[in-house]
Design a protein around this motif. Sequence first.
Motif, short mmCIF file in Angstrom:
data_model
loop_
_atom_site.label_atom_id
_atom_site.label_comp_id
_atom_site.label_asym_id
_atom_site.label_seq_id
_atom_site.Cartn_x
_atom_site.Cartn_y
_atom_site.Cartn_z
N TRP A 44 9.11 4.61 -46.43
CA TRP A 44 8.42 4.33 -47.69
C TRP A 44 7.31 5.34 -47.98
O TRP A 44 6.91 5.51 -49.13
CB TRP A 44 7.88 2.90 -47.69
N GLN A 240 9.42 -4.08 -54.74
CA GLN A 240 9.63 -4.33 -53.32
C GLN A 240 8.63 -5.37 -52.79
O GLN A 240 8.99 -6.25 -52.01
CB GLN A 240 9.48 -3.02 -52.54
N HIS A 241 7.38 -5.28 -53.24
CA HIS A 241 6.34 -6.19 -52.79
C HIS A 241 6.67 -7.64 -53.17
O HIS A 241 6.50 -8.56 -52.36
CB HIS A 241 5.00 -5.77 -53.40
N GLU A 244 9.42 -9.02 -51.02
CA GLU A 244 8.94 -9.34 -49.67
C GLU A 244 8.13 -10.63 -49.64
O GLU A 244 7.89 -11.19 -48.57
CB GLU A 244 8.08 -8.19 -49.15
N HIS A 245 7.70 -11.10 -50.82
CA HIS A 245 6.97 -12.36 -50.90
C HIS A 245 7.85 -13.49 -51.44
O HIS A 245 7.36 -14.45 -52.04
CB HIS A 245 5.73 -12.20 -51.78
N LYS A 362 1.93 0.72 -46.23
CA LYS A 362 3.09 -0.13 -45.96
C LYS A 362 3.69 0.19 -44.60
O LYS A 362 4.02 -0.72 -43.81
CB LYS A 362 4.13 0.09 -47.07
N GLY A 366 2.85 -2.87 -42.66
CA GLY A 366 3.98 -3.73 -43.01
C GLY A 366 3.82 -4.43 -44.35
O GLY A 366 4.65 -5.27 -44.71
N SER A 367 2.76 -4.09 -45.11
CA SER A 367 2.52 -4.75 -46.40
C SER A 367 1.86 -3.77 -47.36
O SER A 367 1.15 -2.84 -46.95
CB SER A 367 1.61 -5.97 -46.21
#
Length: 406
Positions: A44, A240-241, A244-245, A362, A366-367
Amino acid sequence: MNTRLLVIIVLQALCLMYFLLSAGTFNSLGMVLPSMVEAFGMNWAQAGFGFTLLGTACGLVSLAPALTIRKLGVGRTLAAGTVMLFAAFMLLYTSTGVMSYYLGTTLLGIGYCFCGTVPAVHVLSSSFRRRSTVLGLYFTIGNLGAVAGPLLWYASQSAGFDWRFYWLLFAVASVIVGAFCTLTAGRLHIAAPEEQAPSPDTSTEWTVRRALGTVQFWVVVGAYTACLAINTTTHGFAYQHLMEHGVGQDRASQLISLSALVCAVGSALAGIAGEKASARTLTLFSLGCLGVSAATLALVDGPLSLMLWMVTFGGGLGFSYVSTVMLLQSYFGQRASLELYSIMMAVSTSAAIGPALGGAVKDQTGSFAGIFIGLAAISAVLFCAVAILRKPGARPVPDTPAIPAE
């Protein structure tokens, strides 16, 4: 001589071009990136760097269209941009790895600069008396492209087409729309700086050098840069965020498209409000909304926070397009606005570090939450700076062009 019909046709052509750019650049790249990451085996940080190149190229080259417009005219400037857009989309269509992806995004940023807001803001501000209204209309129609882009991507995926076909569509569209803009805008006569009447918002007109020596100019540039940083970083990673949630792919696409629709409505409202309210008030509103949107996206945890993010991001972004341009022209007039706007675009290149940092954050944590919190803090600082900002004092200027002829 410019006829009313020609001016209206040019407005339509420029709006259509901005629609295409909004649909096919920053918005689309964020949607297509997950597929390209998988195809090329990128991480990323590498993917985010492509976004950084797009924003950097768009900013660093901003002075070039200002110079070509002064020396070669609007038509030839748009023609050059059309060639670069076509080459960029074709590179993305045929890309086989990271380097061709980087080259494509770089050319896309340069083409965006030559065909986007720099020539359009100059042409429209010089051709219409109600500048706030017409700029609001331009950004409204253009921002509808940001609504269409994610929906077009989702539709192409549902129909079984891959990401390469998506870029091919934009390559063809760029030639058609670019030719329309070149043929129409090339016939328009734009007055030289020394021929333009003083702006009704300023008692005297400013030169580029004198404007650059004021604190107010740099605060306006900082406000625009903060808005742009939140814009590019959010468009780069929101899709993408959100997934992921726990937000589904189709739902994420819909939310991003709806935020773009709110953005279009926001630009229209900003154009109307700009005829009555001060540009500084509109800029404060945009900074406040975008700061809240970044913080909300970082901490998103349910339907209410998703709705709050969508409304504040779209509304703040829509207002920012109009408010920063009007604030710049309100403080420094029309005479050197082309050069000052181009300089603002060039300096705002620093906003392109957002996606690069976001990708690195990221990979390390990881976030994406950390980068959005940081952007919210920057927005708060610029909000305070604009809140205490006052109009610069009158500065008389000699009767010479904003940029001396060589």
